[in-house]
Design a protein around this motif. Structure first.
Motif, PDB file in Angstrom:
ATOM      1  N   ILE A 113       0.830  -1.206   0.000  1.00 51.25           N
ATOM      2  CA  ILE A 113       0.000   0.000   0.000  1.00 51.25           C
ATOM      3  C   ILE A 113       0.864   1.255   0.000  1.00 51.25           C
ATOM      4  O   ILE A 113       0.616   2.208  -0.758  1.00 51.25           O
ATOM      5  N   SER A 114       1.882   1.262   0.834  1.00 53.75           N
ATOM      6  CA  SER A 114       2.744   2.449   0.927  1.00 53.75           C
ATOM      7  C   SER A 114       3.495   2.695  -0.381  1.00 53.75           C
ATOM      8  O   SER A 114       3.677   3.857  -0.786  1.00 53.75           O
ATOM      9  N   MET A 115       3.924   1.634  -1.045  1.00 54.76           N
ATOM     10  CA  MET A 115       4.730   1.795  -2.257  1.00 54.76           C
ATOM     11  C   MET A 115       3.880   2.221  -3.448  1.00 54.76           C
ATOM     12  O   MET A 115       4.145   3.252  -4.080  1.00 54.76           O
ATOM     13  N   PHE A 116       2.842   1.455  -3.763  1.00 57.22           N
ATOM     14  CA  PHE A 116       2.079   1.722  -4.986  1.00 57.22           C
ATOM     15  C   PHE A 116       1.190   2.960  -4.853  1.00 57.22           C
ATOM     16  O   PHE A 116       0.908   3.617  -5.858  1.00 57.22           O
ATOM     17  N   ARG A 117       0.745   3.272  -3.657  1.00 58.54           N
ATOM     18  CA  ARG A 117      -0.119   4.433  -3.502  1.00 58.54           C
ATOM     19  C   ARG A 117       0.655   5.743  -3.639  1.00 58.54           C
ATOM     20  O   ARG A 117       0.069   6.781  -3.967  1.00 58.54           O
ATOM     21  N   ASN A 118       1.963   5.711  -3.412  1.00 56.23           N
ATOM     22  CA  ASN A 118       2.755   6.931  -3.420  1.00 56.23           C
ATOM     23  C   ASN A 118       3.596   7.113  -4.680  1.00 56.23           C
ATOM     24  O   ASN A 118       4.328   8.101  -4.792  1.00 56.23           O
ATOM     25  N   ILE A 119       3.509   6.169  -5.622  1.00 59.72           N
ATOM     26  CA  ILE A 119       4.160   6.341  -6.921  1.00 59.72           C
ATOM     27  C   ILE A 119       3.133   6.913  -7.887  1.00 59.72           C
ATOM     28  O   ILE A 119       2.044   6.358  -8.034  1.00 59.72           O
ATOM     29  N   PRO A 120       3.439   8.043  -8.554  1.00 58.54           N
ATOM     30  CA  PRO A 120       2.462   8.632  -9.485  1.00 58.54           C
ATOM     31  C   PRO A 120       1.983   7.622 -10.518  1.00 58.54           C
ATOM     32  O   PRO A 120       2.767   6.810 -11.031  1.00 58.54           O
ATOM     33  N   LEU A 121       0.691   7.670 -10.815  1.00 55.05           N
ATOM     34  CA  LEU A 121       0.106   6.686 -11.720  1.00 55.05           C
ATOM     35  C   LEU A 121       0.731   6.754 -13.109  1.00 55.05           C
ATOM     36  O   LEU A 121       0.963   5.726 -13.745  1.00 55.05           O
ATOM     37  N   ILE A 122       1.018   7.945 -13.601  1.00 54.74           N
ATOM     38  CA  ILE A 122       1.584   8.072 -14.937  1.00 54.74           C
ATOM     39  C   ILE A 122       2.957   7.395 -15.010  1.00 54.74           C
ATOM     40  O   ILE A 122       3.322   6.817 -16.035  1.00 54.74           O
ATOM     41  N   VAL A 123       3.719   7.437 -13.904  1.00 53.84           N
ATOM     42  CA  VAL A 123       5.013   6.763 -13.859  1.00 53.84           C
ATOM     43  C   VAL A 123       4.817   5.253 -13.954  1.00 53.84           C
ATOM     44  O   VAL A 123       5.559   4.556 -14.663  1.00 53.84           O
ATOM     45  N   GLN A 254     -13.621   5.619  -5.511  1.00 58.55           N
ATOM     46  CA  GLN A 254     -12.388   5.076  -6.083  1.00 58.55           C
ATOM     47  C   GLN A 254     -12.628   4.546  -7.491  1.00 58.55           C
ATOM     48  O   GLN A 254     -11.778   4.708  -8.369  1.00 58.55           O
ATOM     49  N   TYR A 255     -13.785   3.918  -7.727  1.00 54.73           N
ATOM     50  CA  TYR A 255     -14.105   3.427  -9.069  1.00 54.73           C
ATOM     51  C   TYR A 255     -14.266   4.592 -10.046  1.00 54.73           C
ATOM     52  O   TYR A 255     -13.845   4.500 -11.206  1.00 54.73           O
ATOM     53  N   ILE A 256     -14.888   5.669  -9.584  1.00 52.87           N
ATOM     54  CA  ILE A 256     -15.029   6.850 -10.442  1.00 52.87           C
ATOM     55  C   ILE A 256     -13.655   7.425 -10.768  1.00 52.87           C
ATOM     56  O   ILE A 256     -13.374   7.804 -11.912  1.00 52.87           O
ATOM     57  N   SER A 257     -12.792   7.488  -9.760  1.00 59.94           N
ATOM     58  CA  SER A 257     -11.436   7.989  -9.986  1.00 59.94           C
ATOM     59  C   SER A 257     -10.678   7.096 -10.964  1.00 59.94           C
ATOM     60  O   SER A 257      -9.943   7.594 -11.834  1.00 59.94           O
ATOM     61  N   LEU A 258     -10.844   5.785 -10.837  1.00 64.82           N
ATOM     62  CA  LEU A 258     -10.186   4.851 -11.756  1.00 64.82           C
ATOM     63  C   LEU A 258     -10.648   5.092 -13.192  1.00 64.82           C
ATOM     64  O   LEU A 258      -9.818   5.114 -14.120  1.00 64.82           O
ATOM     65  N   THR A 259     -11.957   5.270 -13.375  1.00 67.41           N
ATOM     66  CA  THR A 259     -12.488   5.484 -14.717  1.00 67.41           C
ATOM     67  C   THR A 259     -11.941   6.761 -15.328  1.00 67.41           C
ATOM     68  O   THR A 259     -11.561   6.796 -16.509  1.00 67.41           O
ATOM     69  N   LYS A 260     -11.871   7.812 -14.545  1.00 64.08           N
ATOM     70  CA  LYS A 260     -11.325   9.071 -15.063  1.00 64.08           C
ATOM     71  C   LYS A 260      -9.823   8.957 -15.319  1.00 64.08           C
ATOM     72  O   LYS A 260      -9.302   9.575 -16.250  1.00 64.08           O
ATOM     73  N   SER A 261      -9.133   8.164 -14.513  1.00 63.83           N
ATOM     74  CA  SER A 261      -7.686   7.984 -14.706  1.00 63.83           C
ATOM     75  C   SER A 261      -7.373   7.230 -15.993  1.00 63.83           C
ATOM     76  O   SER A 261      -6.240   7.297 -16.488  1.00 63.83           O
ATOM     77  N   SER A 262      -8.357   6.526 -16.550  1.00 66.81           N
ATOM     78  CA  SER A 262      -8.121   5.812 -17.807  1.00 66.81           C
ATOM     79  C   SER A 262      -7.796   6.767 -18.943  1.00 66.81           C
ATOM     80  O   SER A 262      -7.279   6.346 -19.982  1.00 66.81           O
ATOM     81  N   SER A 263      -8.081   8.063 -18.772  1.00 70.16           N
ATOM     82  CA  SER A 263      -7.741   9.050 -19.799  1.00 70.16           C
ATOM     83  C   SER A 263      -6.233   9.193 -19.975  1.00 70.16           C
ATOM     84  O   SER A 263      -5.775   9.778 -20.971  1.00 70.16           O
ATOM     85  N   LEU A 264      -5.427   8.650 -19.050  1.00 68.28           N
ATOM     86  CA  LEU A 264      -3.976   8.634 -19.219  1.00 68.28           C
ATOM     87  C   LEU A 264      -3.560   7.744 -20.385  1.00 68.28           C
ATOM     88  O   LEU A 264      -2.379   7.706 -20.743  1.00 68.28           O
ATOM     89  N   ALA A 265      -4.527   7.046 -20.975  1.00 66.75           N
ATOM     90  CA  ALA A 265      -4.241   6.183 -22.124  1.00 66.75           C
ATOM     91  C   ALA A 265      -3.584   6.957 -23.255  1.00 66.75           C
ATOM     92  O   ALA A 265      -2.803   6.400 -24.034  1.00 66.75           O
ATOM     93  N   ILE A 266      -3.879   8.241 -23.350  1.00 63.60           N
ATOM     94  CA  ILE A 266      -3.313   9.048 -24.434  1.00 63.60           C
ATOM     95  C   ILE A 266      -1.787   9.103 -24.347  1.00 63.60           C
ATOM     96  O   ILE A 266      -1.099   9.302 -25.359  1.00 63.60           O
ATOM     97  N   ALA A 267      -1.235   8.898 -23.153  1.00 65.34           N
ATOM     98  CA  ALA A 267       0.217   9.007 -22.973  1.00 65.34           C
ATOM     99  C   ALA A 267       0.970   7.884 -23.685  1.00 65.34           C
ATOM    100  O   ALA A 267       2.133   8.058 -24.059  1.00 65.34           O
ATOM    101  N   ILE A 268       0.319   6.727 -23.879  1.00 68.31           N
ATOM    102  CA  ILE A 268       1.001   5.596 -24.527  1.00 68.31           C
ATOM    103  C   ILE A 268       0.290   5.158 -25.805  1.00 68.31           C
ATOM    104  O   ILE A 268       0.605   4.104 -26.357  1.00 68.31           O
ATOM    105  N   GLY A 269      -0.654   5.950 -26.280  1.00 70.64           N
ATOM    106  CA  GLY A 269      -1.247   5.686 -27.577  1.00 70.64           C
ATOM    107  C   GLY A 269      -2.417   4.728 -27.598  1.00 70.64           C
ATOM    108  O   GLY A 269      -2.773   4.223 -28.671  1.00 70.64           O
TER     109      GLY A 269
END
Length: 322
Positions: A113-123, A254-269
């Motif tokens: 929890i401490s490791m994955f929660r504190n690493i930025p999602l885009i990274v 958290q599910y709503i946040s996950l769905t909105k975070s899927s917009s990071l898809a643009i970063a890898i095509g």
């Protein structure tokens, strides 16, 4: 009939807010016209002229923009549902490990929890995407389970679907030339996004479930032991039902946040709803209208998830009161 003063103030506030929004929309329209930027949604019926990299639904460059938005929406929904299911299952397992008596398992849970929660999602997205690109080429693809193959082009798995006559059809992937044919295909972008979103959100799901478990009063567990219930029955019949009622509202967020975070898809095509919107803006210049469409769709998705979660929570609460 006597009118409440607070009601009048609320009505006046809504009217004032509507007037301000109308004024902003009118100003934006005038500025767009002055700059020669077309407005309206007529472009949705125009031919796109470009194809998407991967999609669940069929798509061609000759399709209109509205269908391309449907393609992006279907990819977003497929990715979100997959990640929500996997993150929930893995988060529950991690929470149960943390709620046990083993110090090793509790320590592992806290470390995760401490490791994955504190690493930025885009990274994390870029990390997993880089790993997928390190897989061997197609001709040296890694075979597992005798029917699945992993390469730097993606994963190829068996497919169960319908043929042209609507009969069930089961096909296995097979190497033909420089690529696999038949079967189902999972792109590297989808894999990287799914793994990153799941790994990131598992930490939050586990913490939320753990908080729900800790919220159950200790005296209830002690009372259950007094009447002769085992630890297992106490946990599943007393602790878990009460923990679910506490955990569901934050899980919805958290599910709503996950769905909105899927917009990071643009970063890898990966072609999701947001990336389709960006491409549409670049090709049509209809930035105002495209952004309005994106905002409306994401709002509907978030409200839908919230409504489903609240309905489930009400049903669980009603069953608990019987």
């Amino acid at each position: 009939m006597k009118v409440n003063r607070s009601t009048v103030l609320q009505i006046l506030f809504v009217v004032a807010l509507a007037a301000v929004l109308a004024g902003m929309a009118n100003t934006a329209h005038d500025n767009l016209v002055r700059q020669g930027i077309a407005t309206g949604f007529d472009f949705l019926g125009d031919r796109t002229g470009w194809d998407v990299s991967a999609s669940i639904l069929p798509h061609a460059a000759s399709d209109p923009y509205w269908w391309t938005f449907v393609i992006g929406l279907s990819n977003t929904i497929a990715l979100s549902i997959t990640c929500i299911v996997l993150a929930t299952a893995a988060g529950l397992v991690l929470a149960l490990m943390g709620a046990g008596r083993s110090r090793i398992l509790r320590g592992f849970t806290q470390l995760y929890i401490s490791m994955f929660r504190n690493i930025p999602l885009i990274v994390q997205v870029f990390f997993w995407y880089h790993l997928t690109r390190q897989l061997p080429p197609v001709r040296q693809a890694v075979e597992f389970l005798g029917c699945c193959y992993a390469s730097n082009r993606g994963i190829y798995i068996p497919r169960l679907g319908l043929d042209a006559d609507f009969n069930l059809e089961f096909t296995l992937p097979r190497l033909q030339g420089f690529n696999f044919v038949d079967g189902a295909y999972v792109s590297p972008e989808f894999m990287a996004l799914a793994v990153a979103l799941v790994a990131y959100n598992v930490a939050f799901v586990a913490e939320i479930v753990n908080s729900g478990i800790r919220s159950v009063p200790r005296n209830q567990r002690e009372a259950a032991r007094i009447i002769g219930l085992s630890d297992a029955r106490t946990f599943w019949q007393i602790t878990v039902p009460q923990a679910i009622r506490v955990a569901v509202p934050p899980l919805i967020n958290q599910y709503i946040s996950l769905t909105k975070s899927s917009s990071l898809a643009i970063a890898i095509g990966y072609t999701d709803l947001f990336s389709v919107g960006i491409l549409a803006i670049n090709h049509t210049g209809q930035s105002f209208n495209v952004v309005a469409v994106l905002m409306l769709v994401y709002l509907v998705i978030s409200l839908g998830i919230s409504a489903l979660g609240n309905a489930y929570n009400r049903s669980v609460t009603a069953r608990g009161m019987r």
